[in-house]
Design a protein around this motif. Structure first.
Motif, PDB file in Angstrom:
ATOM      1  N   GLN A 102     -97.547 -11.640  39.898  1.00 46.83           N
ATOM      2  CA  GLN A 102     -97.940 -13.033  40.113  1.00 46.83           C
ATOM      3  C   GLN A 102     -99.274 -13.105  40.849  1.00 46.83           C
ATOM      4  OE1 GLN A 102     -96.535 -15.920  38.896  1.00 46.83           O
ATOM      5  NE2 GLN A 102     -98.469 -16.723  39.641  1.00 46.83           N
ATOM      6  N   ALA A 103     -99.504 -12.185  41.760  1.00 45.11           N
ATOM      7  CA  ALA A 103    -100.779 -12.166  42.493  1.00 45.11           C
ATOM      8  C   ALA A 103    -101.943 -11.981  41.529  1.00 45.11           C
ATOM      9  CB  ALA A 103    -100.771 -11.069  43.557  1.00 45.11           C
ATOM     10  N   PHE A 104    -101.752 -11.168  40.494  1.00 47.57           N
ATOM     11  CA  PHE A 104    -102.808 -10.976  39.495  1.00 47.57           C
ATOM     12  C   PHE A 104    -103.158 -12.312  38.842  1.00 47.57           C
ATOM     13  CE2 PHE A 104    -104.152 -10.335  35.100  1.00 47.57           C
ATOM     14  CZ  PHE A 104    -105.260  -9.526  35.279  1.00 47.57           C
TER      15      PHE A 104
ATOM     16  N   PHE B 295     -98.593  -7.442  30.616  1.00 47.49           N
ATOM     17  CA  PHE B 295     -97.490  -6.675  30.035  1.00 47.49           C
ATOM     18  C   PHE B 295     -96.268  -6.788  30.942  1.00 47.49           C
ATOM     19  CE2 PHE B 295     -97.156  -2.948  26.934  1.00 47.49           C
ATOM     20  CZ  PHE B 295     -95.789  -3.075  26.796  1.00 47.49           C
ATOM     21  N   MET B 296     -96.475  -6.576  32.232  1.00 50.23           N
ATOM     22  CA  MET B 296     -95.348  -6.639  33.161  1.00 50.23           C
ATOM     23  C   MET B 296     -94.784  -8.055  33.278  1.00 50.23           C
ATOM     24  SD  MET B 296     -96.248  -4.096  36.292  1.00 50.23           S
ATOM     25  CE  MET B 296     -96.243  -2.338  36.128  1.00 50.23           C
ATOM     26  N   ALA B 297     -95.620  -9.067  33.147  1.00 52.97           N
ATOM     27  CA  ALA B 297     -95.127 -10.448  33.208  1.00 52.97           C
ATOM     28  C   ALA B 297     -94.130 -10.705  32.085  1.00 52.97           C
ATOM     29  CB  ALA B 297     -96.288 -11.437  33.146  1.00 52.97           C
TER      30      ALA B 297
ATOM     31  N   TYR C  67     -93.706  -1.872  32.639  1.00 57.44           N
ATOM     32  CA  TYR C  67     -92.944  -1.323  33.761  1.00 57.44           C
ATOM     33  C   TYR C  67     -91.846  -0.395  33.247  1.00 57.44           C
ATOM     34  CZ  TYR C  67     -89.933  -1.117  37.886  1.00 57.44           C
ATOM     35  OH  TYR C  67     -89.171  -0.681  38.940  1.00 57.44           O
ATOM     36  N   GLY C  68     -91.214  -0.786  32.161  1.00 55.40           N
ATOM     37  CA  GLY C  68     -90.136   0.015  31.586  1.00 55.40           C
ATOM     38  C   GLY C  68     -90.586   1.404  31.168  1.00 55.40           C
ATOM     39  N   GLY C  69     -91.871   1.569  30.909  1.00 54.52           N
ATOM     40  CA  GLY C  69     -92.401   2.862  30.484  1.00 54.52           C
ATOM     41  C   GLY C  69     -92.732   3.809  31.616  1.00 54.52           C
TER      42      GLY C  69
ATOM     43  N   ASP D 163     -86.707  -8.191  34.234  1.00 52.31           N
ATOM     44  CA  ASP D 163     -86.292  -6.826  34.544  1.00 52.31           C
ATOM     45  C   ASP D 163     -87.065  -6.195  35.693  1.00 52.31           C
ATOM     46  OD1 ASP D 163     -84.450  -6.895  32.412  1.00 52.31           O
ATOM     47  OD2 ASP D 163     -86.032  -6.361  30.994  1.00 52.31           O
ATOM     48  N   LEU D 164     -87.974  -6.964  36.316  1.00 55.46           N
ATOM     49  CA  LEU D 164     -88.804  -6.420  37.388  1.00 55.46           C
ATOM     50  C   LEU D 164     -88.159  -6.589  38.755  1.00 55.46           C
ATOM     51  CD1 LEU D 164     -92.343  -7.769  36.405  1.00 55.46           C
ATOM     52  CD2 LEU D 164     -91.396  -5.493  35.953  1.00 55.46           C
TER      53      LEU D 164
END
Length: 187
Positions: free
Chosen positions: A120-122, A103-105, A22-24, A110-111
């Motif tokens: 979380q749905a994933f 990756f985002m988890a 997400y940071g990218g 920071d999300l």
């Protein structure tokens, strides 16, 4: 602005998030790769949080569709469980990328909340599918299937992370083979 531009933004954002999380996600960089102005991204996604949530949602929806297609093509639940790691392997094959939601988890703190829900749905989609297939392969009760489904999901995501950290696809394969030998996955 066309839906084609929206789809192009989502595609580039997916590849970027698989490589940098997400940071990218940076509107200027995404716009340059898509070939549009950064302000044009705001037309479809007013904020980075909106873009991140849309990318993660699309990712889990595409994964859910791929899982259901696998089950339709291969009605044997054990064969489906055997094929499940292929989904995560494909990201590694594509430029040593990771599962976008894994990756985002890792960036959880920071999300934005909307992105957290989609990430979380994933996990929920994967665990529910695994649990369903495990129940069909050997009815051992829903609690046992859920527990094993979480273990399989975590093990495969971990194998992907370890393989990515070493840029070594063969390490992923070796880990999956070791899970099969240990009985976590069918041989």
């Amino acid at each position: 602005m066309s839906s084609n531009a929206r789809e192009a933004i989502l595609a580039v954002a997916k590849r970027t998030a698989q490589a940098h999380g997400y940071g990218g996600l940076n509107f200027r960089d995404l716009a340059a790769e898509v070939g549009i102005k950064a302000a044009s991204i705001h037309y479809h996604f007013p904020s980075k949080a909106d873009l991140g949530a849309a990318v993660a949602r699309r990712y889990w929806e595409d994964t859910a569709a791929a899982l259901e297609a696998m089950l339709a093509e291969t009605p044997d639940p054990l064969r489906c469980l055997h094929r499940y790691p292929e989904i995560f392997r494909r990201a590694l094959e594509n430029g040593n990328r990771m599962c976008l939601c894994s990756f985002m988890a890792a960036e959880h703190d920071d999300l934005p909340d909307a992105v957290k829900r989609e990430v979380q749905a994933f996990a929920d989609v994967n665990v529910a599918w695994l649990s369903k297939v495990l129940s069909a392969s050997a009815p051992a009760g829903s609690k046992e299937s859920d527990r094993r489904a979480r273990a399989i999901f975590a093990a495969i995501a971990g194998a992907q992370l370890l393989a990515r950290s070493r840029s070594d696809l063969s390490l992923y394969d070796a880990l999956i083979d070791s899970y099969r030998a240990a009985g976590l996955l069918p041989a």
